[in-house]
Design a protein around this motif. Structure first.
Motif, mmCIF file in Angstrom:
data_model
loop_
_atom_site.group_PDB
_atom_site.id
_atom_site.type_symbol
_atom_site.label_atom_id
_atom_site.label_comp_id
_atom_site.label_asym_id
_atom_site.label_seq_id
_atom_site.Cartn_x
_atom_site.Cartn_y
_atom_site.Cartn_z
ATOM 1 N N CYS A 1 86.465 41.080 46.178
ATOM 2 C CA CYS A 1 86.172 41.333 44.759
ATOM 3 C C CYS A 1 86.553 42.770 44.416
ATOM 4 C CB CYS A 1 84.686 41.093 44.482
ATOM 5 S SG CYS A 1 84.189 41.463 42.788
ATOM 6 N N SER A 2 87.411 42.929 43.394
ATOM 7 C CA SER A 2 87.785 44.257 42.927
ATOM 8 C C SER A 2 87.310 44.509 41.497
ATOM 9 C CB SER A 2 89.304 44.446 42.996
ATOM 10 O OG SER A 2 89.967 43.503 42.167
ATOM 11 N N GLN A 3 86.702 43.474 40.879
ATOM 12 C CA GLN A 3 86.213 43.652 39.508
ATOM 13 C C GLN A 3 84.743 43.255 39.392
ATOM 14 O OE1 GLN A 3 88.857 42.093 36.459
ATOM 15 N NE2 GLN A 3 90.062 43.940 36.652
ATOM 16 N N ALA A 4 84.451 41.958 39.339
ATOM 17 C CA ALA A 4 83.051 41.559 39.168
ATOM 18 C C ALA A 4 82.790 40.192 39.804
ATOM 19 C CB ALA A 4 82.685 41.525 37.689
ATOM 20 N N TYR A 5 81.502 39.956 40.090
ATOM 21 C CA TYR A 5 81.090 38.699 40.695
ATOM 22 C C TYR A 5 79.699 38.358 40.186
ATOM 23 C CZ TYR A 5 80.459 35.158 44.368
ATOM 24 O OH TYR A 5 80.274 33.976 45.052
ATOM 25 N N ALA A 6 79.530 37.114 39.730
ATOM 26 C CA ALA A 6 78.236 36.642 39.226
ATOM 27 C C ALA A 6 77.521 35.867 40.320
ATOM 28 C CB ALA A 6 78.442 35.760 38.004
ATOM 29 N N CYS A 7 76.283 36.264 40.594
ATOM 30 C CA CYS A 7 75.477 35.615 41.637
ATOM 31 C C CYS A 7 74.451 34.682 41.004
ATOM 32 C CB CYS A 7 74.749 36.668 42.471
ATOM 33 S SG CYS A 7 75.823 37.885 43.247
ATOM 34 N N HIS A 8 74.505 33.411 41.357
ATOM 35 C CA HIS A 8 73.536 32.433 40.871
ATOM 36 C C HIS A 8 72.423 32.284 41.907
ATOM 37 C CE1 HIS A 8 71.792 28.665 39.420
ATOM 38 N NE2 HIS A 8 72.451 28.870 38.287
ATOM 39 N N PRO A 9 71.160 32.233 41.491
ATOM 40 C CA PRO A 9 70.055 32.193 42.456
ATOM 41 C C PRO A 9 70.093 31.005 43.412
ATOM 42 C CG PRO A 9 69.279 31.725 40.222
ATOM 43 C CD PRO A 9 70.666 32.243 40.095
ATOM 44 N N GLN A 10 70.721 29.909 43.020
ATOM 45 C CA GLN A 10 70.765 28.731 43.876
ATOM 46 C C GLN A 10 71.865 28.791 44.929
ATOM 47 O OE1 GLN A 10 71.006 25.284 41.333
ATOM 48 N NE2 GLN A 10 69.012 25.678 40.372
ATOM 49 N N CYS A 11 72.681 29.845 44.895
ATOM 50 C CA CYS A 11 73.839 29.924 45.793
ATOM 51 C C CYS A 11 73.735 31.031 46.839
ATOM 52 C CB CYS A 11 75.116 30.125 44.979
ATOM 53 S SG CYS A 11 75.446 28.836 43.766
ATOM 54 N N GLY A 12 72.659 31.803 46.822
ATOM 55 C CA GLY A 12 72.536 32.950 47.722
ATOM 56 C C GLY A 12 71.914 32.588 49.059
ATOM 57 N N PRO A 13 71.616 33.619 49.865
ATOM 58 C CA PRO A 13 71.790 35.047 49.588
ATOM 59 C C PRO A 13 73.262 35.470 49.665
ATOM 60 C CG PRO A 13 71.014 34.735 51.825
ATOM 61 C CD PRO A 13 70.992 33.387 51.183
ATOM 62 N N PHE A 14 73.562 36.641 49.093
ATOM 63 C CA PHE A 14 74.929 37.136 48.996
ATOM 64 C C PHE A 14 75.076 38.393 49.856
ATOM 65 C CE2 PHE A 14 73.789 34.884 45.171
ATOM 66 C CZ PHE A 14 74.864 34.010 44.980
ATOM 67 N N ASP A 15 75.979 38.305 50.811
ATOM 68 C CA ASP A 15 76.205 39.423 51.728
ATOM 69 C C ASP A 15 77.404 40.234 51.229
ATOM 70 O OD1 ASP A 15 75.709 40.875 54.176
ATOM 71 O OD2 ASP A 15 77.578 39.990 54.920
ATOM 72 N N ILE A 16 77.188 41.524 50.981
ATOM 73 C CA ILE A 16 78.237 42.404 50.478
ATOM 74 C C ILE A 16 78.670 43.349 51.589
ATOM 75 C CG2 ILE A 16 78.832 44.166 48.773
ATOM 76 C CD1 ILE A 16 76.692 43.015 46.951
#
Length: 251
Positions: free
Chosen positions: A54-69
């Protein structure tokens, strides 16, 4: 994501953070997150999903996480995480995944203002606190609108020549800002090398020379018309040069 969902919901801003290091985002139930990259790039992965750069933006939905950056070890990166809830509760808000924009400067200005409003401005009354919360909500709505609209419509049916012309128009409008090759190439969704070749073919100049020439011409105009000092004009057009080189000669 259905664009028709946006008028039916109210995004309620809750928090904003700026990071340079890796982290894991665990969205609480009914709580969404918007990751916005300010410089460099990051890698985002989630369960049952392929990792994405990702070089711009990313939307995180609560049902799809957790999100590792993850942040590249060899390059610096800065990103902002905005967390928000959607009202009314149990609304159908399906925003998730990569987002793009050609309005990064506008987005970054609003991020600066959100950070300032959240951490620096102290409300002295409930009325003022409500006003500040409403203002942050409006900025968040604007950011979401830009990403939704431009992710949907970006570059549909546009040729490389048209995209180069668009970035030249952008340069001419925002010449006083810090403009870089990576930013403009990303705006045109081209590699830096390809963008450089097409830009010179279209203008007859390198990007650096074009910016230098355009800012000098703007400085000359301001010197004649605005009556500003050399220092003020240099600051307005972002010229890091000796002003005598742009001062019009006397006839």
């Amino acid at each position: 994501m259905n664009f028709q969902q946006l008028p039916q919901i109210i995004p309620f801003f809750t928090h904003i953070t700026s990071r340079h290091t890796p982290q894991t985002i665990r969205c609480l139930e009914e709580c969404h997150a918007l990751i916005i990259v300010r410089s460099g790039h990051i890698t985002i992965s989630a369960p049952n999903q392929e990792a994405v750069v990702c070089s711009q933006a990313y939307a995180c939905h609560p049902q799809c996480g957790p999100f590792d950056i993850q942040v590249p070890r060899t390059r610096e990166a800065e990103y902002v995480v905005i967390t928000y809830r959607v009202l009314p509760e149990n609304s159908s808000w399906a925003l998730h995944g990569l987002l793009s924009t050609i309005s990064e400067i506008k987005i970054h200005y609003m991020l600066d203002e959100l950070i300032r409003s959240h951490f620096e401005i102290q409300a002295n009354s409930e009325e003022e606190e409500a006003a500040q919360q409403f203002r942050k909500r409006l900025m968040l709505e604007r950011i979401l609108f830009i990403y939704l609209y431009e992710s949907r419509n970006r570059h549909v049916g546009k040729t490389s020549d048209h995209l180069i012309k668009e970035t030249i128009s952008y340069i001419n409008e925002h010449y006083m800002m810090k403009l870089t090759l990576p930013m403009l190439a990303r705006r045109a969704e081209m590699s830096e090398g390809h963008y450089t070749v097409l830009f010179k073919r279209h203008t007859g100049m390198t990007l650096t020379n074009y910016l230098h020439h355009y800012r000098i011409e703007k400085a000359k105009t301001l010197f004649v018309q605005a009556g500003l000092s050399a220092k003020e004009i240099a600051q307005k057009v972002d010229l890091q040069i000796i002003f005598t080189s742009v001062k019009p000669s006397k006839k």
